[in-house]
Motif scaffolding. Sequence first.
Motif, PDB file in Angstrom:
ATOM      1  N   GLY A 155       0.825  -1.214   0.000  1.00 40.31           N
ATOM      2  CA  GLY A 155       0.000   0.000   0.000  1.00 40.31           C
ATOM      3  C   GLY A 155       0.856   1.260   0.000  1.00 40.31           C
ATOM      4  N   THR A 156       1.904   1.266   0.809  1.00 35.58           N
ATOM      5  CA  THR A 156       2.805   2.423   0.878  1.00 35.58           C
ATOM      6  C   THR A 156       3.540   2.604  -0.441  1.00 35.58           C
ATOM      7  OG1 THR A 156       3.095   1.997   3.239  1.00 35.58           O
ATOM      8  CG2 THR A 156       4.688   3.453   2.191  1.00 35.58           C
ATOM      9  N   ALA A 157       3.969   1.513  -1.048  1.00 35.58           N
ATOM     10  CA  ALA A 157       4.670   1.580  -2.335  1.00 35.58           C
ATOM     11  C   ALA A 157       3.751   2.130  -3.427  1.00 35.58           C
ATOM     12  CB  ALA A 157       5.191   0.201  -2.718  1.00 35.58           C
ATOM     13  N   ILE A 158       2.506   1.698  -3.434  1.00 34.28           N
ATOM     14  CA  ILE A 158       1.552   2.180  -4.438  1.00 34.28           C
ATOM     15  C   ILE A 158       1.280   3.666  -4.246  1.00 34.28           C
ATOM     16  CG2 ILE A 158      -0.844   2.018  -5.224  1.00 34.28           C
ATOM     17  CD1 ILE A 158      -0.650  -1.010  -4.723  1.00 34.28           C
ATOM     18  N   ILE A 159       1.063   4.087  -3.006  1.00 33.67           N
ATOM     19  CA  ILE A 159       0.823   5.510  -2.720  1.00 33.67           C
ATOM     20  C   ILE A 159       2.051   6.338  -3.111  1.00 33.67           C
ATOM     21  CG2 ILE A 159       0.477   7.204  -0.873  1.00 33.67           C
ATOM     22  CD1 ILE A 159      -1.319   5.107   0.493  1.00 33.67           C
TER      23      ILE A 159
ATOM     24  N   LEU B 187       2.025   9.250  -6.010  1.00 30.15           N
ATOM     25  CA  LEU B 187       2.459  10.615  -5.699  1.00 30.15           C
ATOM     26  C   LEU B 187       3.623  11.040  -6.587  1.00 30.15           C
ATOM     27  CD1 LEU B 187       2.200  10.711  -1.791  1.00 30.15           C
ATOM     28  CD2 LEU B 187       0.749  11.868  -3.458  1.00 30.15           C
ATOM     29  N   LEU B 188       4.517  10.131  -6.855  1.00 33.32           N
ATOM     30  CA  LEU B 188       5.642  10.419  -7.747  1.00 33.32           C
ATOM     31  C   LEU B 188       5.145  10.766  -9.148  1.00 33.32           C
ATOM     32  CD1 LEU B 188       8.727  10.525  -7.967  1.00 33.32           C
ATOM     33  CD2 LEU B 188       8.667   8.123  -8.633  1.00 33.32           C
ATOM     34  N   LEU B 189       4.193   9.985  -9.657  1.00 33.86           N
ATOM     35  CA  LEU B 189       3.619  10.260 -10.976  1.00 33.86           C
ATOM     36  C   LEU B 189       2.887  11.594 -11.008  1.00 33.86           C
ATOM     37  CD1 LEU B 189       2.279   6.776 -12.124  1.00 33.86           C
ATOM     38  CD2 LEU B 189       4.192   8.071 -13.070  1.00 33.86           C
ATOM     39  N   VAL B 190       2.162  11.897  -9.929  1.00 34.79           N
ATOM     40  CA  VAL B 190       1.444  13.164  -9.857  1.00 34.79           C
ATOM     41  C   VAL B 190       2.415  14.344  -9.914  1.00 34.79           C
ATOM     42  CG1 VAL B 190       0.040  14.617  -8.305  1.00 34.79           C
ATOM     43  CG2 VAL B 190      -0.584  12.226  -8.693  1.00 34.79           C
ATOM     44  N   CYS B 191       3.597  14.180  -9.374  1.00 36.40           N
ATOM     45  CA  CYS B 191       4.604  15.254  -9.403  1.00 36.40           C
ATOM     46  C   CYS B 191       5.331  15.316 -10.744  1.00 36.40           C
ATOM     47  CB  CYS B 191       5.621  15.049  -8.279  1.00 36.40           C
ATOM     48  SG  CYS B 191       4.928  15.269  -6.644  1.00 36.40           S
ATOM     49  N   ILE B 192       5.624  14.186 -11.358  1.00 38.07           N
ATOM     50  CA  ILE B 192       6.431  14.142 -12.578  1.00 38.07           C
ATOM     51  C   ILE B 192       5.625  14.480 -13.829  1.00 38.07           C
ATOM     52  CG2 ILE B 192       7.717  12.572 -14.087  1.00 38.07           C
ATOM     53  CD1 ILE B 192       8.850  11.272 -11.604  1.00 38.07           C
TER      54      ILE B 192
END
Length: 156
Positions: free
Chosen positions: A4-8, A12-17
């Motif tokens: 779950g933490t890895a998916i979140i 979040l990384l994709l939302v920033c990039i």
Amino acid sequence: MDLGTAIIGGVLLLVCIIPIVIAHNSSNKKYKKTLGALSDYAAEKSCKINQQDIWIHAAIGIDSQNRMLFFLKGDSNAHTIEHIDLNKIEESRVVTPDSREKSDRINRLVLELQPANNSEQPAVLEFYNANVSMQLADELILAKKWKQIINDMVGA
């Protein structure tokens, strides 16, 4: 680390990039479109741009072999382009028309090309206008750079 933490973290990384990648691609498209407009106009005049600079609301390019200067003002959709025969220019200089006013702020920055024939008006290439762009960025550096390029070419 659980799944779950890895998916979140990945989301979040994709939302920033993704916005950065989109902005970069948009900037590249605008650059290529502006350069294309400048190059197409030069080709109409039987010239080829071999040195250029493009910034927010303008672009400048030169065909050093034919001694022609091209200046695009506006964006790639709505713009004006002018060309100047450097064989008819005596010198260039960077001018801030409002410099006579007592102000620390540059409201307008132009590159003025003085013709060899004193009866003609100088060509004025506007690099910055406070009414169009809120903040002066690299326009002063670019204006000084192109002043030097032009003066070296015309022998001033």
